[in-house]
Design an enzyme around this catalytic site. Structure first.
Site, PDB file in Angstrom:
ATOM      1  N   GLU A 243      58.546  38.222  40.724  1.00 18.15           N
ATOM      2  CA  GLU A 243      57.177  38.766  40.814  1.00 18.15           C
ATOM      3  C   GLU A 243      57.141  39.832  41.913  1.00 18.15           C
ATOM      4  OE1 GLU A 243      54.403  35.604  41.608  1.00 18.15           O
ATOM      5  OE2 GLU A 243      52.765  36.989  42.121  1.00 18.15           O
TER       6      GLU A 243
ATOM      7  N   PRO B 152      47.358  45.575  34.350  1.00 18.11           N
ATOM      8  CA  PRO B 152      46.227  46.504  34.312  1.00 18.11           C
ATOM      9  C   PRO B 152      46.131  47.457  35.500  1.00 18.11           C
ATOM     10  CG  PRO B 152      45.511  44.302  33.723  1.00 18.11           C
ATOM     11  CD  PRO B 152      46.958  44.189  34.094  1.00 18.11           C
ATOM     12  N   ASN B 153      45.845  48.694  35.171  1.00 19.74           N
ATOM     13  CA  ASN B 153      45.559  49.788  36.109  1.00 19.74           C
ATOM     14  C   ASN B 153      46.794  50.386  36.776  1.00 19.74           C
ATOM     15  OD1 ASN B 153      42.618  49.725  35.825  1.00 19.74           O
ATOM     16  ND2 ASN B 153      42.770  47.734  36.821  1.00 19.74           N
TER      17      ASN B 153
ATOM     18  N   ARG C  67      45.227  41.242  52.266  1.00 25.34           N
ATOM     19  CA  ARG C  67      44.043  41.777  51.587  1.00 25.34           C
ATOM     20  C   ARG C  67      43.000  40.677  51.330  1.00 25.34           C
ATOM     21  NH1 ARG C  67      46.007  45.542  46.809  1.00 25.34           N
ATOM     22  NH2 ARG C  67      43.831  46.243  47.010  1.00 25.34           N
TER      23      ARG C  67
ATOM     24  N   HIS D 156      54.710  42.705  44.026  1.00 25.27           N
ATOM     25  CA  HIS D 156      53.441  43.352  44.365  1.00 25.27           C
ATOM     26  C   HIS D 156      53.727  44.490  45.320  1.00 25.27           C
ATOM     27  CE1 HIS D 156      51.213  40.333  42.311  1.00 25.27           C
ATOM     28  NE2 HIS D 156      51.969  39.425  42.889  1.00 25.27           N
ATOM     29  N   ILE D 157      53.161  45.635  45.002  1.00 25.21           N
ATOM     30  CA  ILE D 157      53.382  46.832  45.818  1.00 25.21           C
ATOM     31  C   ILE D 157      52.755  46.648  47.202  1.00 25.21           C
ATOM     32  CG2 ILE D 157      52.884  49.307  45.970  1.00 25.21           C
ATOM     33  CD1 ILE D 157      52.731  49.159  42.785  1.00 25.21           C
ATOM     34  N   SER D 158      51.527  46.158  47.210  1.00 20.89           N
ATOM     35  CA  SER D 158      50.826  45.955  48.475  1.00 20.89           C
ATOM     36  C   SER D 158      51.098  44.547  48.999  1.00 20.89           C
ATOM     37  CB  SER D 158      49.320  46.143  48.263  1.00 20.89           C
ATOM     38  OG  SER D 158      48.806  45.153  47.376  1.00 20.89           O
TER      39      SER D 158
ATOM     40  N   ASN E 148      54.995  42.799  37.669  1.00 23.11           N
ATOM     41  CA  ASN E 148      53.847  43.014  38.545  1.00 23.11           C
ATOM     42  C   ASN E 148      52.629  42.824  37.647  1.00 23.11           C
ATOM     43  OD1 ASN E 148      51.749  43.774  40.137  1.00 23.11           O
ATOM     44  ND2 ASN E 148      52.703  45.659  40.898  1.00 23.11           N
TER      45      ASN E 148
ATOM     46  N   ARG F  24      43.115  37.612  46.449  1.00 27.52           N
ATOM     47  CA  ARG F  24      44.475  38.078  46.098  1.00 27.52           C
ATOM     48  C   ARG F  24      45.561  37.157  46.664  1.00 27.52           C
ATOM     49  NH1 ARG F  24      43.457  43.310  44.041  1.00 27.52           N
ATOM     50  NH2 ARG F  24      41.655  44.248  45.064  1.00 27.52           N
TER      51      ARG F  24
ATOM     52  N   ALA G 177      46.108  42.554  38.580  1.00 24.63           N
ATOM     53  CA  ALA G 177      45.011  41.595  38.783  1.00 24.63           C
ATOM     54  C   ALA G 177      45.197  40.317  37.974  1.00 24.63           C
ATOM     55  CB  ALA G 177      43.685  42.256  38.440  1.00 24.63           C
TER      56      ALA G 177
ATOM     57  N   ASP H 291      51.557  30.701  31.329  1.00 27.43           N
ATOM     58  CA  ASP H 291      52.047  29.906  30.194  1.00 27.43           C
ATOM     59  C   ASP H 291      53.123  30.670  29.417  1.00 27.43           C
ATOM     60  OD1 ASP H 291      50.409  27.784  30.784  1.00 27.43           O
ATOM     61  OD2 ASP H 291      48.914  28.216  29.235  1.00 27.43           O
TER      62      ASP H 291
ATOM     63  N   HIS I 240      46.096  36.912  39.621  1.00 25.99           N
ATOM     64  CA  HIS I 240      45.125  36.025  40.275  1.00 25.99           C
ATOM     65  C   HIS I 240      44.206  35.320  39.286  1.00 25.99           C
ATOM     66  CE1 HIS I 240      46.637  38.575  43.413  1.00 25.99           C
ATOM     67  NE2 HIS I 240      46.010  39.635  42.939  1.00 25.99           N
TER      68      HIS I 240
ATOM     69  N   ARG J 112      45.798  57.489  42.170  1.00 21.95           N
ATOM     70  CA  ARG J 112      44.599  57.053  42.898  1.00 21.95           C
ATOM     71  C   ARG J 112      45.033  56.100  44.011  1.00 21.95           C
ATOM     72  NH1 ARG J 112      39.775  57.181  39.950  1.00 21.95           N
ATOM     73  NH2 ARG J 112      38.836  56.715  41.951  1.00 21.95           N
TER      74      ARG J 112
ATOM     75  N   TYR K  13      48.692  52.119  47.499  1.00 16.63           N
ATOM     76  CA  TYR K  13      49.818  51.974  46.562  1.00 16.63           C
ATOM     77  C   TYR K  13      50.875  53.087  46.664  1.00 16.63           C
ATOM     78  CZ  TYR K  13      46.679  48.504  44.571  1.00 16.63           C
ATOM     79  OH  TYR K  13      45.858  47.419  44.402  1.00 16.63           O
TER      80      TYR K  13
HETATM   81  O1  CA2 Z   1      49.957  45.171  45.073  1.00 19.63           O
HETATM   82  C1  CA2 Z   1      50.100  45.067  43.856  1.00 19.63           C
HETATM   83  O2  CA2 Z   1      51.095  45.487  43.259  1.00 19.63           O
HETATM   84  C2  CA2 Z   1      48.994  44.443  43.005  1.00 19.63           C
HETATM   85  O3  CA2 Z   1      49.606  43.661  41.984  1.00 19.63           O
HETATM   86  C3  CA2 Z   1      48.215  45.599  42.410  1.00 19.63           C
HETATM   87  C4  CA2 Z   1      46.969  45.168  41.636  1.00 19.63           C
HETATM   88  C5  CA2 Z   1      46.127  44.201  42.442  1.00 19.63           C
HETATM   89  O4  CA2 Z   1      45.060  43.711  41.650  1.00 19.63           O
HETATM   90  C6  CA2 Z   1      46.937  43.039  42.974  1.00 19.63           C
HETATM   91  O5  CA2 Z   1      46.094  42.221  43.755  1.00 19.63           O
HETATM   92  C7  CA2 Z   1      48.096  43.521  43.813  1.00 19.63           C
HETATM   93  C8  CA2 Z   1      46.138  46.378  41.269  1.00 19.63           C
HETATM   94  C9  CA2 Z   1      46.845  47.388  40.465  1.00 19.63           C
HETATM   95  C10 CA2 Z   1      46.009  48.615  40.402  1.00 19.63           C
HETATM   96  O6  CA2 Z   1      46.858  49.720  40.506  1.00 19.63           O
HETATM   97  C11 CA2 Z   1      46.339  50.896  40.875  1.00 19.63           C
HETATM   98  C12 CA2 Z   1      47.249  51.841  41.272  1.00 19.63           C
HETATM   99  C13 CA2 Z   1      46.806  53.053  41.708  1.00 19.63           C
HETATM  100  C14 CA2 Z   1      45.450  53.351  41.711  1.00 19.63           C
HETATM  101  C15 CA2 Z   1      44.548  52.405  41.284  1.00 19.63           C
HETATM  102  C16 CA2 Z   1      44.999  51.164  40.868  1.00 19.63           C
END
Ligand code: CA2
Length: 145
Positions: A99, A11-12, A108, A101-103, A75, A112, A78, A88, A81, A19, A24
């Site tokens: 797995e 998601p997202n 954080r 994660h960008i950040s 990836n 997370r 959310a 499963d 978590h 954004r 990110y």
């Molecule tokens: O760091 C990551 O890749 C995460 O998986 C990104 C998730 C976050 O919930 C994880 O804790 C860590 C969020 C993805 C949202 O992506 C966006 C990208 C650009 C702008 C807004 C949201």
């Protein structure tokens, strides 16, 4: 036969590069797709990058990968978590799972810090920006060799 790697995004992540660049970065998911396709070609892997905001769709793609792919890079965003269902589903997949994660999730909020997916993942990359996808793909190349 060329091996296929599914690169699944939760998601997202469709908003990547559009954004919150301070967290990110500026690259979009289309940029990540292009980099992975090019690297995949170089190391002999076919890549299929997919993104959905729907948990059930991610699960369906994991099921599809059971027949269509030899490895999964994920990836889960959310869902990392929160989702026992994604864990499963990954547990039904026989090949390597990495797995990404960008950040740096450990730097954080505490919610997370826990990942359901890590219980299944053969490796985890966090905090390398979108470069993490290419690093995971290189590792996948070794695991599938
Ligand atoms: O760091 C990551 O890749 C995460 O998986 C990104 C998730 C976050 O919930 C994880 O804790 C860590 C969020 C993805 C949202 O992506 C966006 C990208 C650009 C702008 C807004 C949201």
């Amino acid at each position: 036969m060329t091996k296929t790697v599914y690169i699944l995004n939760g998601p997202n992540l469709n908003l990547l590069g559009k954004r919150q660049p301070e967290i990110y970065g500026h690259d979009t998911l289309a940029d990540v797709e292009a980099v992975c396709a090019e690297l995949g070609e170089k190391i002999g892997l076919k890549t299929r990058l997919l993104q959905s905001n729907w948990e059930g769709q991610i699960i369906d793609w994991i099921h599809e990968a059971r027949d269509a792919a030899q490895g999964i890079i994920i990836n889960p965003a959310a869902l990392t978590h929160t989702s026992v269902a994604v864990l499963d589903a990954l547990n039904t997949f026989d090949g390597p799972v990495l797995e990404v994660h960008i950040s740096n999730v450990h730097q954080r909020e505490s919610f997370r810090h826990h990942s359901y997916v890590s219980q299944r993942a053969d490796g985890v990359i966090a905090g390398f920006g979108v470069e993490g996808y290419a690093l995971a793909l290189r590792r996948m190349g070794r695991l599938l060799a």
